[in-house]
Design a protein around this motif. Structure first.
Motif, PDB file in Angstrom:
ATOM      1  N   VAL A  80       0.841  -1.198   0.000  1.00  0.00           N
ATOM      2  CA  VAL A  80       0.000   0.000   0.000  1.00  0.00           C
ATOM      3  C   VAL A  80       0.879   1.252   0.000  1.00  0.00           C
ATOM      4  N   GLY A  81       1.928   1.253   0.794  1.00  0.00           N
ATOM      5  CA  GLY A  81       2.847   2.387   0.817  1.00  0.00           C
ATOM      6  C   GLY A  81       3.537   2.599  -0.518  1.00  0.00           C
ATOM      7  N   LEU A  82       3.908   1.506  -1.188  1.00  0.00           N
ATOM      8  CA  LEU A  82       4.531   1.614  -2.503  1.00  0.00           C
ATOM      9  C   LEU A  82       3.556   2.198  -3.519  1.00  0.00           C
ATOM     10  N   VAL A  83       2.305   1.775  -3.471  1.00  0.00           N
ATOM     11  CA  VAL A  83       1.307   2.314  -4.403  1.00  0.00           C
ATOM     12  C   VAL A  83       1.090   3.800  -4.144  1.00  0.00           C
ATOM     13  N   PHE A  84       0.961   4.198  -2.875  1.00  0.00           N
ATOM     14  CA  PHE A  84       0.802   5.615  -2.568  1.00  0.00           C
ATOM     15  C   PHE A  84       2.031   6.418  -2.982  1.00  0.00           C
ATOM     16  N   GLY A  85       3.219   5.866  -2.787  1.00  0.00           N
ATOM     17  CA  GLY A  85       4.444   6.541  -3.220  1.00  0.00           C
ATOM     18  C   GLY A  85       4.507   6.717  -4.722  1.00  0.00           C
ATOM     19  N   ALA A  86       4.073   5.679  -5.463  1.00  0.00           N
ATOM     20  CA  ALA A  86       4.054   5.775  -6.927  1.00  0.00           C
ATOM     21  C   ALA A  86       3.040   6.822  -7.389  1.00  0.00           C
ATOM     22  N   LEU A  87       1.869   6.855  -6.759  1.00  0.00           N
ATOM     23  CA  LEU A  87       0.871   7.865  -7.109  1.00  0.00           C
ATOM     24  C   LEU A  87       1.365   9.268  -6.773  1.00  0.00           C
ATOM     25  N   TYR A  88       2.047   9.408  -5.662  1.00  0.00           N
ATOM     26  CA  TYR A  88       2.613  10.696  -5.273  1.00  0.00           C
ATOM     27  C   TYR A  88       3.661  11.142  -6.296  1.00  0.00           C
ATOM     28  N   GLY A  89       4.520  10.209  -6.723  1.00  0.00           N
ATOM     29  CA  GLY A  89       5.528  10.526  -7.724  1.00  0.00           C
ATOM     30  C   GLY A  89       4.920  10.928  -9.053  1.00  0.00           C
ATOM     31  N   LEU A  90       3.854  10.244  -9.469  1.00  0.00           N
ATOM     32  CA  LEU A  90       3.165  10.619 -10.705  1.00  0.00           C
ATOM     33  C   LEU A  90       2.506  11.989 -10.585  1.00  0.00           C
ATOM     34  N   GLY A  91       1.992  12.309  -9.404  1.00  0.00           N
ATOM     35  CA  GLY A  91       1.423  13.642  -9.181  1.00  0.00           C
ATOM     36  C   GLY A  91       2.476  14.734  -9.264  1.00  0.00           C
ATOM     37  N   ILE A  92       3.646  14.472  -8.686  1.00  0.00           N
ATOM     38  CA  ILE A  92       4.746  15.435  -8.776  1.00  0.00           C
ATOM     39  C   ILE A  92       5.167  15.611 -10.231  1.00  0.00           C
ATOM     40  N   LEU A  93       5.246  14.517 -10.973  1.00  0.00           N
ATOM     41  CA  LEU A  93       5.613  14.578 -12.387  1.00  0.00           C
ATOM     42  C   LEU A  93       4.586  15.374 -13.185  1.00  0.00           C
TER      43      LEU A  93
END
Length: 118
Positions: free
Chosen positions: A25-38
């Protein structure tokens, strides 16, 4: 060599994600956060490329300084988060109790003690 190191890192990631569903779950949230930053950085970079050179230079220096500051500060605040080097980190290990005992790290053997005498 690079392929071997990438394979080792992916093996560490896979084994780390097997430990807990919360890590996934943390990895998925981190990936979504990274895509939002991008999604914010790319349009901002395009908009900045249309601006005056002086403004481009000022923004680039400011963002570079913030990036370096974050590179220094974040590891200080998040120290100990990565468990890849923790000898007691793997709950699936058979010898976990031996590695996490009071004697960790082990006392020197008789051979190393004998060789250190003068």
């Amino acid at each position: 060599m690079v392929a071997h190191l990438v394979r080792l890192k992916l093996t560490l990631l896979r084994n780390g994600l097997r430990r807990s569903a919360w890590q996934v779950v943390g990895l998925v949230f981190g990936a979504l956060y990274g895509l939002g930053i991008l999604a914010v950085v790319v349009p901002s970079a395009v908009a900045l490329s249309l601006q005056d050179v002086a403004l481009q230079r000022d923004v680039t220096v400011l963002l570079g300084a913030l990036l370096v500051l974050g590179w220094w500060v974040v590891p200080l605040l998040a120290f100990g988060v990565d468990a890849t080097l923790d000898p007691c980190g793997s709950p699936r290990s058979r010898s976990r109790a031996a590695r996490c005992s009071q004697d960790w790290p082990r006392r020197p053997s008789w051979a190393s003690r004998a060789s250190s005498r003068r």
